[in-house]
Design an enzyme around this catalytic site. Structure first.
Site, PDB file in Angstrom:
ATOM      1  N   ASP A  40     -12.460   3.378  -0.062  1.00 33.11           N
ATOM      2  CA  ASP A  40     -11.927   4.127  -0.842  1.00 33.11           C
ATOM      3  C   ASP A  40     -11.591   3.642  -2.602  1.00 33.11           C
ATOM      4  O   ASP A  40     -12.140   2.426  -2.758  1.00 33.11           O
ATOM      5  CB  ASP A  40     -10.502   4.068  -0.318  1.00 33.11           C
ATOM      6  CG  ASP A  40      -9.841   5.484  -0.979  1.00 33.11           C
ATOM      7  OD1 ASP A  40     -10.637   6.262  -1.796  1.00 33.11           O
ATOM      8  OD2 ASP A  40      -8.609   5.239  -0.929  1.00 33.11           O
ATOM      9  N   ASP A  68      -6.949   7.578   5.862  1.00 31.05           N
ATOM     10  CA  ASP A  68      -7.747   6.315   5.560  1.00 31.05           C
ATOM     11  C   ASP A  68      -7.906   6.201   7.625  1.00 31.05           C
ATOM     12  O   ASP A  68      -8.806   5.749   7.689  1.00 31.05           O
ATOM     13  CB  ASP A  68      -7.581   5.656   4.866  1.00 31.05           C
ATOM     14  CG  ASP A  68      -8.442   5.821   3.708  1.00 31.05           C
ATOM     15  OD1 ASP A  68      -8.376   6.319   2.599  1.00 31.05           O
ATOM     16  OD2 ASP A  68      -7.433   5.170   2.257  1.00 31.05           O
TER      17      ASP A  68
END
Length: 830
Positions: free
Chosen positions: A324, A565
């Site tokens: 990320d 996530d």
């Protein structure tokens, strides 16, 4: 924050508490919570939230695991046979077994202590109200009837009923459904789910073993055990095969020696025991477990928590790393750089800042962006919100309705929608500089928690920035050098994420795509081949990207810190979370960086390489002995001769050519890349030495038979031949630049020579004639040549396996070879 000593003390109290003594339900007020007396009573009566199973094994389990094994039972039976025939000196193999077990117990106990302390630091926390005060406690310290405040990113640690507030909850880890569910007053929160957005206060109604997640855990325990690493799976397969074949071979060897060859009972038992002891890789599985445990301890000192040890090996084999942007490439902090008015309706700068202040003041601090905005825009007009919609990672916007108007704030593509092209040039001017941009807009549409439908009026751009982590460029450069692809998967604008990736030295960062253009799974499968940076990715798309990479044969690691996530972390081969992120991400991951420092990732990779490569080296030493004993047993059965060695002689060779050097080599640094299959690599390295040993000892037996040499001299020379080839293998795999490797080899040779010179009777060694010495010298020279040529041959076979068998082209290659055809285009030539 609860201390480690208090945590251990309270856990012990909870585990030793009576089993669920009745306690009255207390419906405490939301702002008061339970009293300390209420809490203590529930702990005493067994109503705390203690997990149904501990992450670590008990001391009793560790001792049992190392002592009560199938092969230890075999060794015990063999020892009884040896004692029964009075050959006590041949019990030396039991010393090695006891020593191995003690090493395993001590090392695992040390690892248990280290990891328990680290687990306390990384265990999920909860915000609870007690005696009218807000406290943060470890989730296991909660009790039934506690009033808990749940924020975005928190994992629901026990079944609860919402008293006030509202939250969007994701139950995907339990149900597999990724859609968020709105939970309001009176609704039930299921343990194991996590809060996506919003904030609520809830009373715990089912804790510990009664909770939903605990019941699932108990069912899972009865169905399957934890997944093992490739190394341990390979060990299990090997041990199962050995455990099956040694029994019939042992029976056949004894029958042949005692009944056919008419040897004495003592000779028959000791020769059979020697063959079986040689076939058992008694220290190999222990060696692997100890190496993994030591690695866990090493990483623990660097604030890296492993939820399971298999992740060390998996991460070392990773060839694609998905990251990320926020929290990984950039710092997990954010700052407001500027506010750019877009429409006259926004008013002057002061009015605009008050409007933004009213908006963010109505929101909860459920993510880092909102925390930054709330701390920056502190001016308020006093407007009272009538409806609030928290930010959703799938919708990419949040909203607040006031009495006169409704406002929304979020990603420009999701807020402006079909009007985006009108503003694209000005927006991309800022995103190209690496800014993250939010749009504040007004709308007449009601807040429904669904994608926007009606046209909006943009009022202002809010420019945000995350500073790049200082260590990020060096970390990503390391992965590039190691041949690991990096994929940036971000919810931010694709160009913004690409600019951050460029600053972090990520290769091919200019190849970016907006994930909204990827409509099908085929689109995603094609995109993962062509692009490095993915922007505007939804949680479900993150998961699909990971799945697409795995379907293409990659070993995928995923890093993340947010609730968006979690789905991808769950599906990755190895998942890594930042402790500064959400509890849900940390609990869904196999590796947690407790100080949220991504620069530790190379340490984890190098630790995995050290373990796998060194255990492969050490396993080769073990398998040489096992292969020799197996092949020699077959030769003995085939030619109706008695197995030539005694257990004490096998123990001598094992200790100084395998055991001692094997353990030391397995714990040394090793940065080589992992290549090929663990078991295939190990067998291909061990076979040349195993076959050489068998041929040398078989020829020695033939010479002994031809020249009428005593059995005692033949077995002594056979022992020396095994030791010589064993040291040749050890020297071959040692790194000559490493002084410790020289010390290990030198000390092992010196120790064996000492035993031969001063303890010959203990190891059944006898003086030998000049004729035997001459035969030994000739066989050593011959064995050196055979070992060299066999090693070259098996290296060639290994390359052939990698090039043709693995690519399923061997049959085609053989056809071309037989037909004398050439096909350079397809690369069928060697």
């Amino acid at each position: 924050m609860i201390s480690l000593s208090d945590f251990k003390k309270n856990r012990v109290q909870a585990e030793n508490a009576p089993s669920r003594l009745p306690v009255d339900v207390v419906e405490a007020a939301c702002d008061k919570g339970l009293t300390q007396a209420d809490v203590e009573k529930r702990v005493e009566c067994g109503w705390s939230n203690t997990a149904v199973t501990s992450g670590s094994k008990s001391i009793q389990d560790i001792v049992k695991e190392n002592l009560f094994t199938y092969f230890n039972l075999i060794f015990l039976i063999l020892a009884i046979f040896v004692i029964a025939v009075g050959s006590f000196r041949n019990l030396s193999f039991m010393v090695v077994i006891i020593f191995n077990a003690l090493i395993g117990i001590i090392q695992q106990l040390r690892a248990k202590k280290t990891l328990e302390e680290l687990n306390m630091l990384g265990s999920p926390k909860a915000t609870v109200i007690r005696d009218g005060k807000t406290q943060t406690v470890v989730s296991e310290e909660l009790v039934r009837d506690d009033i808990v405040i749940f924020h975005a990113g928190d994992q629901i640690c026990a079944d609860a009923e919402i008293l006030t507030g509202e939250a969007n909850v994701n139950e995907s880890l339990l149900t597999g459904e990724s859609d968020d569910i709105v939970k309001k007053t009176g609704d039930t929160l299921i343990s194991g789910s996590f809060v996506v957005s919003g904030e609520c206060r809830a009373r715990l109604v089912k804790v510990g073993a009664d909770s939903y997640i605990s019941r699932l855990t108990m069912e899972a325990k009865t169905m399957k055990t934890d997944e093992q690493s490739e190394m341990l799976r390979a060990m299990d397969r090997l041990l199962k095969v050995v455990g099956i074949v040694l029994i019939p071979i042992g029976i056949a060897l004894f029958f042949q020696s005692y009944h056919l060859n008419k040897e004495t009972l003592t000779k028959s038992v000791t020769s059979t025991v020697a063959a079986l002891v040689g076939m058992i890789p008694e220290g190999l599985y222990l060696l692997t477990s100890v190496a993994l445990a030591v690695s866990s301890m090493r990483l623990a000192r660097k604030k890296v928590l492993l939820h399971n040890m298999k992740s060390i090996e998996t991460l070392a084999r990773v060839d694609v790393l998905c990251v990320d942007k926020t929290g990984t490439i950039t710092e997990n902090t954010m700052q407001v750089n500027d506010v750019i008015p877009v429409s006259p309706e926004a008013g002057n700068a002061a009015e605009l800042k008050r409007l933004i202040g009213d908006f963010v003041g109505a929101m909860t601090s459920d993510n880092i962006t909102m925390k930054t905005l709330k701390s920056h825009f502190t001016q308020r007009s006093g407007a009272v919100p009538v409806q609030v919609q928290s930010f959703s990672s799938s919708l990419k916007y949040s909203g607040v309705a006031f009495a006169d108007k409704t406002y929304i704030m979020g990603a420009p593509e999701f807020v402006l929608r079909e009007a985006y092209p009108e503003y694209a040039a000005s927006i991309e001017e800022y995103t190209a500089k690496g800014y993250r941009l939010l749009v504040l807009a007004s709308t007449s549409e009601a807040l429904t928690g669904q994608p926007l439908q009606e046209k909006v009026t943009p009022l202002a751009y809010i420019l945000l920035a995350n500073p790049i982590r200082e260590t990020a460029p060096a970390t990503f450069s390391y992965f590039a050098e190691q041949g690991v692809q990096v994929k940036v998967i971000s919810g931010d604008n694709a160009r913004t994420a690409a600019e951050a990736a460029k600053l972090a030295n990520i290769e091919n960062a200019d190849q970016f795509v907006d994930a909204r253009t990827l409509k099908t799974e085929n689109d995603i499968a094609k995109a993962v081949e062509d692009y490095t940076v993915f922007g505007r990715v939804t949680p479900e798309q993150k998961r699909q990207i990971v799945q697409a990479l795995k379907a293409q044969g990659h070993t995928v690691a995923m890093t993340g810190d947010g609730v968006n996530d979690v789905l991808a972390l769950k599906d990755a081969d190895c998942s890594v979370a930042m402790a500064s992120g959400s509890d849900a991400a940390a609990q869904a991951s196999q590796v947690v960086l407790l100080d949220s420092d991504f620069s530790h990732m190379p340490d984890v990779v190098l630790e995995g390489r050290r373990v796998v490569n060194n255990v492969q080296r050490s396993a080769t030493l073990f398998l040489v002995k096992n292969l020799f004993s197996f092949l020699m047993s077959l030769v003995s059965l085939l030619f109706a001769v008695t197995y030539p060695l005694e257990p004490s002689q096998i123990s001598l060779v094992s200790t100084f050519t395998i055991g001692m050097p094997g353990f030391l080599v397995a714990l040394q640094p090793n940065k080589e890349r992992i290549q090929g299959s663990f078991l295939a690599n190990t067998f291909l390295r061990a076979l040349p030495a195993g076959i050489t040993d068998m041929l040398a000892v078989a020829v020695m037996m033939a010479f002994g038979e031809a020249f009428g040499l005593p059995d005692s001299e033949v077995s002594t020379v056979a022992t020396l031949l095994l030791a010589t080839v064993g040291f040749a293998v050890l020297l071959q795999m040692c790194d000559y630049r490493n002084p410790l490797h020289w010390f290990v080899c030198g000390s092992s040779i010196a120790a064996l020579l000492f035993c031969c010179a001063f303890l010959p009777e203990m190891f059944s060694l006898h003086s030998v004639s000049a004729k035997c010495i001459l035969i030994y010298v000739v066989l050593v020279v011959a064995a050196g040549s055979v070992f060299h040529w066999l090693t070259s041959a098996f290296q060639f076979l290994g390359q052939l396996y990698q090039k043709y068998i693995k690519e399923k082209r061997l049959v085609t290659w053989i056809k071309h070879l037989i037909l004398d055809e050439q096909d350079d285009r397809n690369g069928y030539q060697i």
